[in-house]
Motif scaffolding. Structure first.
Motif, PDB file in Angstrom:
ATOM      1  N   LEU A 289      24.814  62.550   2.326  1.00 48.04           N
ATOM      2  CA  LEU A 289      24.821  63.666   1.499  1.00 48.04           C
ATOM      3  C   LEU A 289      26.323  64.329   2.583  1.00 48.04           C
ATOM      4  CD1 LEU A 289      22.164  66.400   0.008  1.00 48.04           C
ATOM      5  CD2 LEU A 289      23.312  64.332  -1.193  1.00 48.04           C
ATOM      6  N   ILE A 290      26.266  64.612   3.866  1.00 49.44           N
ATOM      7  CA  ILE A 290      27.852  64.869   3.785  1.00 49.44           C
ATOM      8  C   ILE A 290      28.132  63.435   4.401  1.00 49.44           C
ATOM      9  CG2 ILE A 290      28.455  65.603   6.254  1.00 49.44           C
ATOM     10  CD1 ILE A 290      26.231  67.084   6.701  1.00 49.44           C
TER      11      ILE A 290
ATOM     12  N   VAL B 194      35.043  82.624  13.129  1.00 48.38           N
ATOM     13  CA  VAL B 194      36.293  82.155  12.785  1.00 48.38           C
ATOM     14  C   VAL B 194      36.445  82.237  10.825  1.00 48.38           C
ATOM     15  CG1 VAL B 194      38.012  80.240  12.762  1.00 48.38           C
ATOM     16  CG2 VAL B 194      35.994  80.915  14.191  1.00 48.38           C
ATOM     17  N   ALA B 195      35.895  81.798  10.123  1.00 47.31           N
ATOM     18  CA  ALA B 195      35.222  81.351   8.876  1.00 47.31           C
ATOM     19  C   ALA B 195      35.321  82.628   8.573  1.00 47.31           C
ATOM     20  CB  ALA B 195      34.207  80.540   8.352  1.00 47.31           C
ATOM     21  N   ILE B 196      35.097  83.520   8.420  1.00 47.35           N
ATOM     22  CA  ILE B 196      34.934  84.691   7.564  1.00 47.35           C
ATOM     23  C   ILE B 196      35.900  85.753   8.290  1.00 47.35           C
ATOM     24  CG2 ILE B 196      32.867  86.899   7.228  1.00 47.35           C
ATOM     25  CD1 ILE B 196      30.525  84.944   7.200  1.00 47.35           C
ATOM     26  N   CYS B 197      35.774  86.132   9.798  1.00 48.82           N
ATOM     27  CA  CYS B 197      36.461  86.831  10.252  1.00 48.82           C
ATOM     28  C   CYS B 197      37.837  86.369  10.418  1.00 48.82           C
ATOM     29  CB  CYS B 197      35.774  87.461  11.803  1.00 48.82           C
ATOM     30  SG  CYS B 197      34.268  87.537  11.264  1.00 48.82           S
ATOM     31  N   ARG B 198      38.269  85.537  10.400  1.00 54.92           N
ATOM     32  CA  ARG B 198      39.654  85.104  10.460  1.00 54.92           C
ATOM     33  C   ARG B 198      40.026  83.713   9.619  1.00 54.92           C
ATOM     34  NH1 ARG B 198      40.650  84.757  17.427  1.00 54.92           N
ATOM     35  NH2 ARG B 198      42.923  84.349  16.970  1.00 54.92           N
ATOM     36  N   PRO B 199      39.865  83.640   8.521  1.00 55.11           N
ATOM     37  CA  PRO B 199      40.223  82.904   7.450  1.00 55.11           C
ATOM     38  C   PRO B 199      41.172  81.861   7.724  1.00 55.11           C
ATOM     39  CG  PRO B 199      39.873  84.665   6.325  1.00 55.11           C
ATOM     40  CD  PRO B 199      39.477  84.686   7.856  1.00 55.11           C
TER      41      PRO B 199
ATOM     42  N   PRO C  62      34.226  71.522   9.279  1.00 55.73           N
ATOM     43  CA  PRO C  62      33.878  71.335  10.252  1.00 55.73           C
ATOM     44  C   PRO C  62      32.566  71.797  10.451  1.00 55.73           C
ATOM     45  CG  PRO C  62      36.509  72.069  10.349  1.00 55.73           C
ATOM     46  CD  PRO C  62      35.673  71.998   8.638  1.00 55.73           C
ATOM     47  N   MET C  63      31.912  72.741   9.502  1.00 51.56           N
ATOM     48  CA  MET C  63      30.820  73.624   9.087  1.00 51.56           C
ATOM     49  C   MET C  63      30.135  72.018   9.306  1.00 51.56           C
ATOM     50  SD  MET C  63      29.136  76.144   6.714  1.00 51.56           S
ATOM     51  CE  MET C  63      27.721  75.952   5.867  1.00 51.56           C
ATOM     52  N   TYR C  64      30.141  71.522   8.143  1.00 49.22           N
ATOM     53  CA  TYR C  64      28.547  70.293   7.697  1.00 49.22           C
ATOM     54  C   TYR C  64      28.889  69.022   8.441  1.00 49.22           C
ATOM     55  CZ  TYR C  64      28.415  72.527   3.299  1.00 49.22           C
ATOM     56  OH  TYR C  64      28.405  73.428   2.612  1.00 49.22           O
ATOM     57  N   PHE C  65      30.165  68.911   9.519  1.00 50.79           N
ATOM     58  CA  PHE C  65      30.599  68.157  10.601  1.00 50.79           C
ATOM     59  C   PHE C  65      29.108  68.462  11.775  1.00 50.79           C
ATOM     60  CE2 PHE C  65      31.789  67.264  15.144  1.00 50.79           C
ATOM     61  CZ  PHE C  65      32.136  66.382  15.148  1.00 50.79           C
ATOM     62  N   PHE C  66      28.504  69.985  11.932  1.00 48.81           N
ATOM     63  CA  PHE C  66      28.313  69.747  13.212  1.00 48.81           C
ATOM     64  C   PHE C  66      26.819  70.213  13.221  1.00 48.81           C
ATOM     65  CE2 PHE C  66      31.968  72.876  15.432  1.00 48.81           C
ATOM     66  CZ  PHE C  66      32.181  71.229  15.623  1.00 48.81           C
TER      67      PHE C  66
ATOM     68  N   MET D 201      28.312  76.684  15.713  1.00 45.76           N
ATOM     69  CA  MET D 201      27.976  76.373  13.780  1.00 45.76           C
ATOM     70  C   MET D 201      28.209  78.016  14.153  1.00 45.76           C
ATOM     71  SD  MET D 201      24.936  74.129  13.395  1.00 45.76           S
ATOM     72  CE  MET D 201      25.299  74.668  11.803  1.00 45.76           C
ATOM     73  N   SER D 202      27.548  79.173  14.771  1.00 42.87           N
ATOM     74  CA  SER D 202      27.853  80.990  14.627  1.00 42.87           C
ATOM     75  C   SER D 202      29.284  81.498  15.215  1.00 42.87           C
ATOM     76  CB  SER D 202      27.272  81.423  15.651  1.00 42.87           C
ATOM     77  OG  SER D 202      27.789  81.038  16.737  1.00 42.87           O
TER      78      SER D 202
END
Length: 297
Positions: free
Chosen positions: A33-34, A109-114, A43-47, A103-104
């Protein structure tokens, strides 16, 4: 030198084989699927694809050999094979520790520094982190594998286990392994405590950010992504710490067999379901693939 595993009970073998089959099918589907859906080329799905490869690696290193032993009733493995299994399983496991930490950080970065996400998680950085994860894990574990490979074994050569683990070999050796055990503790700090510190810091920052969000939908989406990751982390790290941070003198084959299943089979089986069932993008990609397959019939 032959290292003899105890006879694996039929029920236990059947359960492990079933979980391993689910793990391989689930991770293969997630990887497919990825790779085939352009919306998941982030990047999220890459990792996440890296994690899926590591999970399948863990299963393929342990379960086929276990199956051969069970079917042929020749529960033996050479010392070289045992050392190779230790090296491969620990390399996959330590790499998974680092990937979970990355991943964390990605979620932080995605949530705090979008606004900085495209720069901080650009492709070159993701590739550099991947190379660093695999190379550092291999080098750290190489020292452990080489050490146990050259230890003198002058007593029993029976391991009451279905997989080779270095604590079991240390108990069989007649050499003084106290210096090596200290080195292992240093490795544990790097492989276990460092990633845990990164994950704890990331999720504390994420939790603070989520609590300050005004949008209920955004808060639920962020919590859903983080909770799925935390489920995976808690299962994997609990078993890893119980297996590899305990003193060699307290090593128990019976407990270790349970912990090994929790490390090598349970997370690979659960990860695809945890990440897909709680992720709208993956579910949408799966739905699209299903509709495409049914429309061609």
């Amino acid at each position: 030198m032959g290292l003899i595993h105890q006879r694996t009970p039929t029920i236990f073998f059947a359960i492990v084989l079933f979980m391993a089959s689910i793990a391989l099918l689930g991770n293969c589907l997630l990887l497919f699927l990825i790779q085939t859906n352009s919306t998941l080329h982030t990047p999220m799905y890459f990792f996440l694809s890296q994690l899926a490869c590591m999970d399948m690696g863990q299963v393929l290193i342990v379960v086929p050999k276990m199956s051969v032993n069970f079917l042929t009733q020749r529960n033996t493995i050479s010392l070289a094979g045992c050392v190779a299994q230790i090296f491969l399983t620990l390399t996959m496991g330590s790499s998974e520790c680092f990937v979970l930490a990355v991943m964390s950080y990605d979620r932080y970065v995605a949530i705090c520094r979008p606004l900085q996400y495209p720069v901080l998680m650009r492709r070159t950085i993701c590739l550099a982190m991947t190379v660093g994860i695999w190379s550092s894990s291999s080098l750290l574990i190489m020292a452990i594998a080489l050490y146990v490979g050259f230890l003198p074994y002058c007593g029993s050569n029976v391991i009451n286990h279905f997989v080779c683990e270095f604590p079991a070999l240390l108990k069989l050796s007649c050499a003084d392994t106290s210096t090596f055990e200290k080195m292992v503790y240093v490795d544990n700090v790097i492989v276990i405590l460092l990633p845990v510190s990164i994950m704890v810091s990331s999720y504390i920052a994420i939790l603070v950010q989520i609590l300050s969000m005004r949008s209920t939908e955004g808060r639920h989406k962020a919590l859903g992504t983080c909770l799925s990751h935390l489920c995976v982390v808690s299962i994997f790290y609990s078993a890893t710490m119980l297996t590899y941070t305990a003193p060699v003198d307290s090593y128990s084959a019976e407990r270790s067999m349970i912990y090994s299943v929790c490390i090598t089979v349970v997370p690979p089986m659960l990860n695809p379901f945890i990440y897909s069932l709680r992720n709208r993008d993956v579910l949408a990609a799966a739905r699209k693939l299903f509709l495409k397959c049914t429309s061609q019939k």
